[in-house]
Design a protein around this motif. Structure first.
Motif, PDB file in Angstrom:
ATOM      1  N   HIS A   1       7.212   8.335   1.647  1.00 63.66           N
ATOM      2  CA  HIS A   1       5.747   8.399   1.653  1.00 63.66           C
ATOM      3  C   HIS A   1       5.191   7.051   2.084  1.00 63.66           C
ATOM      4  O   HIS A   1       4.730   6.256   1.254  1.00 63.66           O
ATOM      5  N   PRO A   2       5.231   6.777   3.361  1.00 61.84           N
ATOM      6  CA  PRO A   2       4.788   5.462   3.861  1.00 61.84           C
ATOM      7  C   PRO A   2       3.323   5.169   3.562  1.00 61.84           C
ATOM      8  O   PRO A   2       2.907   4.008   3.645  1.00 61.84           O
ATOM      9  N   GLU A   3       2.546   6.180   3.210  1.00 60.84           N
ATOM     10  CA  GLU A   3       1.141   5.945   2.884  1.00 60.84           C
ATOM     11  C   GLU A   3       0.958   5.248   1.543  1.00 60.84           C
ATOM     12  O   GLU A   3      -0.121   4.721   1.238  1.00 60.84           O
ATOM     13  N   PHE A   4       2.005   5.238   0.699  1.00 62.18           N
ATOM     14  CA  PHE A   4       1.897   4.569  -0.594  1.00 62.18           C
ATOM     15  C   PHE A   4       1.863   3.056  -0.392  1.00 62.18           C
ATOM     16  O   PHE A   4       2.761   2.476   0.228  1.00 62.18           O
ATOM     17  N   SER A   5       0.849   2.432  -0.930  1.00 65.39           N
ATOM     18  CA  SER A   5       0.635   1.000  -0.713  1.00 65.39           C
ATOM     19  C   SER A   5       1.612   0.164  -1.528  1.00 65.39           C
ATOM     20  O   SER A   5       2.091   0.605  -2.578  1.00 65.39           O
ATOM     21  N   PRO A   6       1.890  -1.059  -1.078  1.00 67.57           N
ATOM     22  CA  PRO A   6       2.731  -1.958  -1.871  1.00 67.57           C
ATOM     23  C   PRO A   6       2.147  -2.183  -3.269  1.00 67.57           C
ATOM     24  O   PRO A   6       2.899  -2.288  -4.244  1.00 67.57           O
ATOM     25  N   ALA A   7       0.812  -2.247  -3.366  1.00 67.93           N
ATOM     26  CA  ALA A   7       0.182  -2.470  -4.675  1.00 67.93           C
ATOM     27  C   ALA A   7       0.469  -1.309  -5.623  1.00 67.93           C
ATOM     28  O   ALA A   7       0.727  -1.515  -6.821  1.00 67.93           O
ATOM     29  N   PHE A   8       0.440  -0.093  -5.103  1.00 61.01           N
ATOM     30  CA  PHE A   8       0.711   1.076  -5.944  1.00 61.01           C
ATOM     31  C   PHE A   8       2.173   1.098  -6.386  1.00 61.01           C
ATOM     32  O   PHE A   8       2.486   1.362  -7.560  1.00 61.01           O
ATOM     33  N   LEU A   9       3.086   0.808  -5.465  1.00 60.73           N
ATOM     34  CA  LEU A   9       4.506   0.811  -5.812  1.00 60.73           C
ATOM     35  C   LEU A   9       4.823  -0.290  -6.820  1.00 60.73           C
ATOM     36  O   LEU A   9       5.627  -0.091  -7.742  1.00 60.73           O
ATOM     37  N   THR A  10       4.162  -1.430  -6.688  1.00 59.15           N
ATOM     38  CA  THR A  10       4.339  -2.505  -7.669  1.00 59.15           C
ATOM     39  C   THR A  10       3.793  -2.070  -9.030  1.00 59.15           C
ATOM     40  O   THR A  10       4.396  -2.361 -10.078  1.00 59.15           O
ATOM     41  N   TYR A  11       2.655  -1.358  -8.991  1.00 62.31           N
ATOM     42  CA  TYR A  11       2.089  -0.846 -10.250  1.00 62.31           C
ATOM     43  C   TYR A  11       3.109   0.056 -10.953  1.00 62.31           C
ATOM     44  O   TYR A  11       3.316  -0.044 -12.173  1.00 62.31           O
ATOM     45  N   LEU A  12       3.755   0.935 -10.194  1.00 66.05           N
ATOM     46  CA  LEU A  12       4.745   1.834 -10.790  1.00 66.05           C
ATOM     47  C   LEU A  12       5.903   1.045 -11.396  1.00 66.05           C
ATOM     48  O   LEU A  12       6.375   1.386 -12.496  1.00 66.05           O
ATOM     49  N   GLU A  13       6.369   0.025 -10.718  1.00 71.20           N
ATOM     50  CA  GLU A  13       7.504  -0.746 -11.231  1.00 71.20           C
ATOM     51  C   GLU A  13       7.165  -1.458 -12.546  1.00 71.20           C
ATOM     52  O   GLU A  13       8.051  -1.741 -13.350  1.00 71.20           O
ATOM     53  N   ASN A  14       5.870  -1.710 -12.765  1.00 75.33           N
ATOM     54  CA  ASN A  14       5.427  -2.370 -13.999  1.00 75.33           C
ATOM     55  C   ASN A  14       4.809  -1.384 -14.992  1.00 75.33           C
ATOM     56  O   ASN A  14       4.184  -1.803 -15.971  1.00 75.33           O
ATOM     57  N   PHE A  15       4.994  -0.101 -14.737  1.00 76.87           N
ATOM     58  CA  PHE A  15       4.307   0.928 -15.529  1.00 76.87           C
ATOM     59  C   PHE A  15       4.767   0.924 -16.987  1.00 76.87           C
ATOM     60  O   PHE A  15       5.961   0.877 -17.280  1.00 76.87           O
ATOM     61  N   LYS A  16       3.802   0.977 -17.876  1.00 74.15           N
ATOM     62  CA  LYS A  16       4.050   1.200 -19.296  1.00 74.15           C
ATOM     63  C   LYS A  16       2.833   1.914 -19.854  1.00 74.15           C
ATOM     64  O   LYS A  16       1.702   1.477 -19.644  1.00 74.15           O
ATOM     65  N   PHE A  17       3.078   3.030 -20.547  1.00 72.63           N
ATOM     66  CA  PHE A  17       1.945   3.756 -21.115  1.00 72.63           C
ATOM     67  C   PHE A  17       1.291   2.905 -22.196  1.00 72.63           C
ATOM     68  O   PHE A  17       1.947   2.443 -23.126  1.00 72.63           O
ATOM     69  N   GLU A  18      -0.011   2.693 -22.061  1.00 74.44           N
ATOM     70  CA  GLU A  18      -0.742   1.810 -22.976  1.00 74.44           C
ATOM     71  C   GLU A  18      -1.836   2.543 -23.742  1.00 74.44           C
ATOM     72  O   GLU A  18      -2.630   1.914 -24.441  1.00 74.44           O
ATOM     73  N   GLY A  19      -1.867   3.861 -23.611  1.00 69.64           N
ATOM     74  CA  GLY A  19      -2.990   4.609 -24.147  1.00 69.64           C
ATOM     75  C   GLY A  19      -2.784   5.183 -25.532  1.00 69.64           C
ATOM     76  O   GLY A  19      -1.900   4.777 -26.293  1.00 69.64           O
ATOM     77  N   GLU A  20      -3.628   6.151 -25.818  1.00 71.89           N
ATOM     78  CA  GLU A  20      -3.669   6.818 -27.123  1.00 71.89           C
ATOM     79  C   GLU A  20      -3.389   8.302 -26.913  1.00 71.89           C
ATOM     80  O   GLU A  20      -3.867   8.901 -25.956  1.00 71.89           O
ATOM     81  N   ILE A  21      -2.592   8.867 -27.812  1.00 73.42           N
ATOM     82  CA  ILE A  21      -2.366  10.318 -27.800  1.00 73.42           C
ATOM     83  C   ILE A  21      -2.541  10.845 -29.218  1.00 73.42           C
ATOM     84  O   ILE A  21      -1.935  10.327 -30.162  1.00 73.42           O
TER      85      ILE A  21
END
Length: 477
Positions: A77-97
């Motif tokens: 998916h070449p349309e995925f930006s470097p910023a988005f892919l970096t966001y995924l690599e640093n992903f951690k759920f921080e919310g409330e359930i």
């Protein structure tokens, strides 16, 4: 080629295509609230049984994206930006359930799970949460219906070979036990459920010996704690049951049976065969011998067999339970109700698809005199109910239908599961979940539990929530 499962990628592509936009448009930190709910009870029933929360918790705790994951996404998916892919690599759920505990009985339009998190995080976890909850809730509800019609008899889940894959069989077995099954044939579940798998023998075992009698003798010899014999390989009443009786009497006299024993019938007229087999067993003095039935059972057939006087005390239910045969999908949805503090709702020409806006909670209202559930009330989070005052509820569509409730008490259904990304919930044991469901069923009037044309349980909106919904609907026109 063998592939390892990657639950973090078990999602729909549009979660990533939207996330890619959110990151580049600066929306990834906007706070959103989503509700998981159903629009209809499955099986045309009167209630639904919640299941799957424990697996949702495990998923949220473990979701991470590796550099291998993002490399694959970048390639495909070449349309995925470097910023988005970096966001995924640093992903951690921080919310409330917040969620309704497993084994609880719920009804349409009530939030089963309420997710409040940064928009992109809440969106990324949507598909997997729905997949887990939709599947297990469906199977748990089917099992609960079967248990209801078994009227205290033992029900065993026997469906792995007909499940939609071994994973569906594994978690479907868990859900079936939550729904009330005594156990499952799936050996893989023993550690998860903390109970031994259950089962008897197949026809091939009988056929592998020269005679049915020899097969029975060998089986009882090596299975003294589980001596249940399949009697319909050749001729149920003329050969199978007499051979079983012969083996049982000899083994009991020798002290060779140390646990449960009995027969299983897997074909033919189950009512007639079980009645005649019971007579034969009793005449032989084998009053303790059980009779197990299998053969494409479900709640409707079990109800019918019991009405015919069938002498069956254990039921092995397979295909129609593990596949939810007459309702193959639950249809649970995940809808946005708040974004950046603004209440939102989905508008539709189909009234049942119009969502309820806002950050909500649910109260169940019980009669003080008998502890029976009277109705549920969905309110906004900041609302409270004074139990010392009469409570007026009304139909959310046909608002002229009103009801004043006195002498009641309330229970809030949603409980905290994750706060600021940290799990604060201790998952109960399967036995505790089973007991919770029994308690929930006992608080429901029989009219809501009947299999055909059940009475519709009232789920109403508070006046404040109803007014907010009408305001947003008028602004959308």
């Amino acid at each position: 080629m063998q592939f390892d499962r990657k639950l973090q990628l078990a999602t729909d592509l549009y979660q990533f295509t939207m996330g890619n936009v959110y990151v580049q448009d600066g929306k990834e930190k906007e706070e959103a609230v989503f509700d998981v709910f159903i629009r209809n009870n499955p099986f045309a029933g009167g209630y639904t049984v919640v299941a799957g929360l424990e697996q949702v918790i495990e998923y949220i705790k473990g979701i991470r994206f590796t550099s291998e994951d993002t490399a694959l996404l970048k390639k495909n998916h070449p349309e995925f930006s470097p910023a988005f892919l970096t966001y995924l690599e640093n992903f951690k759920f921080e919310g409330e359930i917040f969620a309704i505990p497993e084994g609880s009985i719920i009804f349409p339009m009530e939030p089963i799970i309420r997710v409040k998190a940064p928009l992109i995080q809440a969106q990324i976890v949507e598909t997997t949460i729905l997949s887990i909850v939709n599947h297990q809730t469906l199977i748990a509800t089917k099992a609960a219906r079967i248990i209801e019609e078994a009227r205290g008899d033992v029900v065993m889940e026997f469906g792995l070979r007909r499940a939609h894959g071994t994973e569906a069989g594994f978690y479907g077995a868990r859900a079936a036990v939550i729904g009330g099954c005594a156990g499952t044939s799936v050996v893989e579940t023993e550690a998860m459920l903390n109970r031994p798998a259950m089962g008897t023998m197949s026809h091939s075992f009988i056929l592998s010996y020269d005679t049915e009698l020899e097969a029975f003798e060998k089986y009882v010899k090596y299975n003294p704690d589980n001596a249940t014999l399949l009697v319909d390989t050749y001729n149920t009443l003329e050969k199978g049951v007499p051979n079983a009786i012969k083996v049982f009497k000899k083994a009991l006299a020798e002290g060779a049976i140390t646990g449960r024993y009995g027969i299983r019938i897997d074909s033919g007229d189950l009512a007639y065969f079980s009645i005649e087999a019971r007579k034969m067993l009793d005449e032989a003095g084998l009053h303790d011998a059980g009779i197990v039935a299998s053969s494409d059972l479900d709640e409707h057939l079990i109800k019918d067999l019991k009405s015919q006087g069938a002498k069956i005390n254990s039921w092995g239910v397979g295909t129609k339970l593990i596949t939810a045969y007459d309702c193959p999908a639950l249809g649970g949805v995940y809808k946005l109700s708040v974004i950046s503090g603004k209440a939102k709702l989905k508008v539709s020409n189909d009234p049942e698809k119009i969502t309820n806006p806002g950050y909500k909670k649910i109260y169940r209202i019980y009669g003080k005199s008998n502890g029976m559930a009277l109705a549920d009330l969905i309110t906004l989070e900041d609302e409270t109910i004074n139990e010392d005052e009469p409570l007026t509820i009304f139909h959310p569509v046909h608002t002229w239908k009103k009801r004043i409730i006195n002498d009641y008490y309330i229970r809030e259904l949603l409980v905290p599961v994750f706060i600021n990304g940290n799990c604060v919930y201790q998952s109960p044991t399967i036995a505790e979940i089973q007991q919770h469901l029994k308690d929930e069923k006992n608080s429901l009037w029989p009219a809501f539990k009947r299999m055909v044309n059940p009475h519709v349980y009232h789920v109403d909106l508070s006046e404040k929530l109803w007014a907010l919904k009408q305001k947003l609907l008028s602004e959308a026109e």
